[in-house]
Scaffold this motif. Structure first.
Motif, PDB file in Angstrom:
ATOM      1  N   LEU A  15      40.562  24.449  56.515  1.00  0.00           N
ATOM      2  CA  LEU A  15      39.193  25.561  55.423  1.00  0.00           C
ATOM      3  C   LEU A  15      39.259  24.294  54.462  1.00  0.00           C
ATOM      4  O   LEU A  15      38.069  24.185  54.045  1.00  0.00           O
ATOM      5  CB  LEU A  15      40.020  26.389  54.666  1.00  0.00           C
ATOM      6  CG  LEU A  15      39.331  27.898  56.110  1.00  0.00           C
ATOM      7  CD1 LEU A  15      39.579  29.474  55.439  1.00  0.00           C
ATOM      8  CD2 LEU A  15      37.952  27.443  56.544  1.00  0.00           C
ATOM      9  N   LEU A  16      40.295  23.871  53.722  1.00  0.00           N
ATOM     10  CA  LEU A  16      40.097  22.790  52.279  1.00  0.00           C
ATOM     11  C   LEU A  16      39.970  21.711  53.083  1.00  0.00           C
ATOM     12  O   LEU A  16      39.189  21.012  51.956  1.00  0.00           O
ATOM     13  CB  LEU A  16      41.226  23.113  51.680  1.00  0.00           C
ATOM     14  CG  LEU A  16      41.489  24.065  51.249  1.00  0.00           C
ATOM     15  CD1 LEU A  16      43.329  24.310  50.119  1.00  0.00           C
ATOM     16  CD2 LEU A  16      41.180  24.832  50.208  1.00  0.00           C
ATOM     17  N   GLU A 164      47.919  16.076  59.535  1.00  0.00           N
ATOM     18  CA  GLU A 164      48.667  16.916  58.998  1.00  0.00           C
ATOM     19  C   GLU A 164      49.106  16.691  57.083  1.00  0.00           C
ATOM     20  O   GLU A 164      48.975  16.923  56.243  1.00  0.00           O
ATOM     21  CB  GLU A 164      49.845  17.420  59.870  1.00  0.00           C
ATOM     22  CG  GLU A 164      50.819  18.997  58.690  1.00  0.00           C
ATOM     23  CD  GLU A 164      52.131  19.506  59.994  1.00  0.00           C
ATOM     24  OE1 GLU A 164      52.363  20.536  59.651  1.00  0.00           O
ATOM     25  OE2 GLU A 164      51.618  19.288  60.938  1.00  0.00           O
ATOM     26  N   LYS A 165      50.353  15.006  58.005  1.00  0.00           N
ATOM     27  CA  LYS A 165      50.281  14.995  56.357  1.00  0.00           C
ATOM     28  C   LYS A 165      49.479  14.223  55.202  1.00  0.00           C
ATOM     29  O   LYS A 165      49.759  14.103  54.050  1.00  0.00           O
ATOM     30  CB  LYS A 165      52.453  13.422  57.006  1.00  0.00           C
ATOM     31  CG  LYS A 165      52.682  14.956  57.411  1.00  0.00           C
ATOM     32  CD  LYS A 165      54.224  13.365  57.800  1.00  0.00           C
ATOM     33  CE  LYS A 165      54.826  14.128  58.331  1.00  0.00           C
ATOM     34  NZ  LYS A 165      55.939  13.056  59.188  1.00  0.00           N
ATOM     35  N   GLY A 166      48.267  13.368  55.876  1.00  0.00           N
ATOM     36  CA  GLY A 166      47.450  12.963  54.968  1.00  0.00           C
ATOM     37  C   GLY A 166      46.296  13.779  54.791  1.00  0.00           C
ATOM     38  O   GLY A 166      46.054  14.879  53.701  1.00  0.00           O
ATOM     39  N   ILE A 167      45.588  14.166  55.510  1.00  0.00           N
ATOM     40  CA  ILE A 167      44.133  14.681  55.725  1.00  0.00           C
ATOM     41  C   ILE A 167      44.856  16.043  54.708  1.00  0.00           C
ATOM     42  O   ILE A 167      43.700  16.653  53.685  1.00  0.00           O
ATOM     43  CB  ILE A 167      43.337  14.820  56.460  1.00  0.00           C
ATOM     44  CG1 ILE A 167      42.642  13.444  57.191  1.00  0.00           C
ATOM     45  CG2 ILE A 167      41.788  15.700  56.338  1.00  0.00           C
ATOM     46  CD1 ILE A 167      42.218  13.136  58.598  1.00  0.00           C
ATOM     47  N   GLU A 168      45.650  16.786  55.804  1.00  0.00           N
ATOM     48  CA  GLU A 168      45.927  18.374  55.255  1.00  0.00           C
ATOM     49  C   GLU A 168      46.362  18.479  53.942  1.00  0.00           C
ATOM     50  O   GLU A 168      45.750  19.538  53.112  1.00  0.00           O
ATOM     51  CB  GLU A 168      46.431  18.815  56.363  1.00  0.00           C
ATOM     52  CG  GLU A 168      46.677  20.241  55.964  1.00  0.00           C
ATOM     53  CD  GLU A 168      47.124  21.248  56.862  1.00  0.00           C
ATOM     54  OE1 GLU A 168      47.651  22.096  57.366  1.00  0.00           O
ATOM     55  OE2 GLU A 168      47.509  20.325  57.976  1.00  0.00           O
ATOM     56  N   SER A 171      43.781  17.675  51.232  1.00  0.00           N
ATOM     57  CA  SER A 171      42.919  18.348  49.969  1.00  0.00           C
ATOM     58  C   SER A 171      43.327  19.575  49.768  1.00  0.00           C
ATOM     59  O   SER A 171      43.198  20.159  49.046  1.00  0.00           O
ATOM     60  CB  SER A 171      42.801  18.394  52.290  1.00  0.00           C
ATOM     61  OG  SER A 171      41.524  17.275  52.389  1.00  0.00           O
ATOM     62  N   THR A 172      44.499  20.232  50.552  1.00  0.00           N
ATOM     63  CA  THR A 172      45.404  21.342  50.028  1.00  0.00           C
ATOM     64  C   THR A 172      45.327  21.147  48.838  1.00  0.00           C
ATOM     65  O   THR A 172      45.942  22.258  47.377  1.00  0.00           O
ATOM     66  CB  THR A 172      46.294  21.639  51.114  1.00  0.00           C
ATOM     67  OG1 THR A 172      46.896  20.787  50.854  1.00  0.00           O
ATOM     68  CG2 THR A 172      45.882  22.236  52.154  1.00  0.00           C
ATOM     69  N   LEU A 328      36.922  11.675  46.944  1.00  0.00           N
ATOM     70  CA  LEU A 328      37.688  11.472  47.815  1.00  0.00           C
ATOM     71  C   LEU A 328      38.618  12.516  48.699  1.00  0.00           C
ATOM     72  O   LEU A 328      38.460  11.299  50.116  1.00  0.00           O
ATOM     73  CB  LEU A 328      38.512  10.935  47.332  1.00  0.00           C
ATOM     74  CG  LEU A 328      40.311  10.984  47.248  1.00  0.00           C
ATOM     75  CD1 LEU A 328      39.570   9.159  48.216  1.00  0.00           C
ATOM     76  CD2 LEU A 328      41.346  10.956  46.651  1.00  0.00           C
ATOM     77  N   THR A 329      38.036  13.707  48.761  1.00  0.00           N
ATOM     78  CA  THR A 329      37.719  14.652  49.763  1.00  0.00           C
ATOM     79  C   THR A 329      36.430  14.177  50.544  1.00  0.00           C
ATOM     80  O   THR A 329      37.012  14.326  52.165  1.00  0.00           O
ATOM     81  CB  THR A 329      37.873  16.061  49.149  1.00  0.00           C
ATOM     82  OG1 THR A 329      36.500  15.808  48.242  1.00  0.00           O
ATOM     83  CG2 THR A 329      38.698  15.741  48.225  1.00  0.00           C
ATOM     84  N   SER A 330      35.284  13.445  49.877  1.00  0.00           N
ATOM     85  CA  SER A 330      34.754  13.252  51.246  1.00  0.00           C
ATOM     86  C   SER A 330      35.204  11.883  52.152  1.00  0.00           C
ATOM     87  O   SER A 330      34.331  11.487  53.298  1.00  0.00           O
ATOM     88  CB  SER A 330      33.019  13.489  50.478  1.00  0.00           C
ATOM     89  OG  SER A 330      33.233  14.555  50.554  1.00  0.00           O
TER      90      SER A 330
END
Length: 449
Positions: A15-16, A164-168, A171-172, A328-330
């Motif tokens: 979601l994040l 998991e280690k990068g994007i997630e 983002s969190t 950055l999130t985009s």
């Protein structure tokens, strides 16, 4: 050599990450100024309705295709049907989607670099470096290229670490910080003189605007594009979801997060515009329209901050920190589009794919900076006004027509066993086949006039 596909480890991580993709610079300056220019709360009402009757069904199309295919946008569309012409068409749409993401990131990274420069300028000023402050505040080929390169490097480092280690993970970290800074700025701005006038303009509807067709078209476009639809980013994020995840519920949550953030951004930007007017800053352009877009970010708000003395320096620092994080999130989600193709289609290790794709896109950014007057607006027009809506139509058609009703039901049942008896299943397949493509095409045609 095949490389294992990444996967989001939790629903909140997805979601994040999805919200981070959707919540970008356009959300912060685009939505609030459109609302102010189109009847305030009247626009809000229409936008919120269309976010769920248009954008949400289209988002579900991308998420469903993504999890069904478990692959990047090119592979997903080209392998969805055994029919040769459909496979060829799918490959063409997938190629256009990847190229569109590359072009968008090419100019978006430049804007992200501007945000970073504005963020660092108060730091240089507080550190006593007037030369550094002036260099950061003034557009130049050297400054723009360097700052764009820094943002590109940060994006590459995050994407190279995987899902998991990068994007997630990032983002969190970044999204809660983004929201914290935003709410803090809102509290400060609402305490200033004339902020109440901005709130009235934003929240009290002028119902006469509901008779204007342009309001519906503007709200429709904002609802669709604010969710990062039409490039394949949500398709890829959907491919990283677990089979046990409830797709309709997750899609609704992403839509709520995006619309909620857009609404919250309006609580900052619109009152800030009226506060700026009280401080003697002109809030209208030469044509008489409310200042929007880059003019809002780089002219009006900095002028407001400057009028506030030492408090303004801190506000400028916090605001452009907000904008840098939003950028950055985009950029993370955009880079994932070509990287996923390189990893899954050509077998490149993720780190090499991230650096290769990121370097090519940075090269494109440098070319755009070099020929800025010619290429910058052209890149925006080609990617966002032409390519995105047409890709969005194609993705809806693939979900509604190429995937059989049986396969759609099987995919959605994985995380929601009772879905066949829900209102969603009774309405959505028809919507994604007919209503979404028609409405997107209407918006596209109107934008050409």
């Amino acid at each position: 050599m095949a490389h294992p596909r990444g996967q989001f480890s939790s629903k909140i991580g997805f979601l994040l990450a999805a919200a981070g993709s959707a919540v970008g610079l356009g959300n912060i300056w685009g939505f609030p100024t459109q609302a102010a220019s189109n009847g305030g709360a009247a626009f809000l009402l229409v936008y919120l309705i269309l976010a769920f009757v248009l954008a949400y069904p289209a988002l579900m199309a991308e998420l469903t295709i993504g999890r069904y295919s478990r692959s990047n946008v090119f592979t997903a569309l080209s392998n969805m049907s055994p029919t040769p012409w459909v496979r060829t068409f799918g490959a063409a749409i997938g190629t256009v989607a990847v190229c569109t993401a590359v072009i968008i990131l090419g100019f978006y990274a430049i804007v992200a670099g501007w945000m970073l420069a504005e963020f660092l300028a108060p730091v240089a000023s507080l550190g006593g470096s007037e030369t550094g402050h002036l260099w950061l505040k003034k557009n130049s080929f050297g400054r723009d290229t360097f700052m764009c390169g820094v943002m590109a490097g940060l994006t590459i480092l995050i994407v190279a670490r995987g899902v998991e280690k990068g994007i997630e993970t990032w983002s969190t970290r970044l999204m809660p910080l983004l929201f914290l800074i935003l709410t803090s700025l809102i509290v400060f701005v609402l305490m200033q003189p004339s902020a109440g006038e901005g709130l009235k303009a934003y929240l009290i509807p002028n119902l006469s605007h509901l008779r204007e067709p342009s309001l519906y078209l503007s709200a429709m476009g904002q609802a669709f594009f604010s969710l990062s639809l039409g490039v394949g980013t949500m398709l890829i994020y959907g491919s990283y979801l677990r089979d046990t995840d409830n797709l309709p519920r997750l899609g609704a949550s992403v839509t709520l997060l995006d619309t909620g953030f857009a609404f919250t951004a309006g609580l900052l930007i619109i009152p800030a515009i009226y506060v700026a007017q009280t401080q003697g800053v002109s809030i209208y352009s030469e044509s008489g329209d409310l200042i929007a877009g880059p003019g809002l970010i780089f002219q009006l708000l900095p002028a407001l901050f400057s009028s506030m003395g030492s408090a303004g320096t801190f506000l400028a620092f916090a605001f452009f920190a907000l904008m840098t994080i939003a950028a950055l999130t985009s950029t993370i989600s955009m880079l994932e589009v070509p990287v996923s193709v390189c990893v899954e289609r050509w077998g490149l290790p993720r780190a090499k794919a991230a650096w290769a794709c990121g370097s090519v896109i940075f090269g494109l950014s440098v070319i755009i900076i070099w020929q800025f007057d010619t290429l910058f607006s052209l890149a925006i027009t080609v990617s966002t006004e032409y390519a995105e809506p047409l890709i969005g139509v194609a993705l809806c058609l693939f979900a509604g027509w190429v995937l059989s009703r049986k396969k759609l039901l099987e995919e959605l049942t994985k995380g929601h066993p009772e879905i066949e008896s829900t209102l969603f299943w009774k309405v959505w397949p028809f919507y994604v086949r007919f209503i979404c493509p028609a409405l997107i095409l209407i918006t596209f045609v109107q934008s050409l006039r």
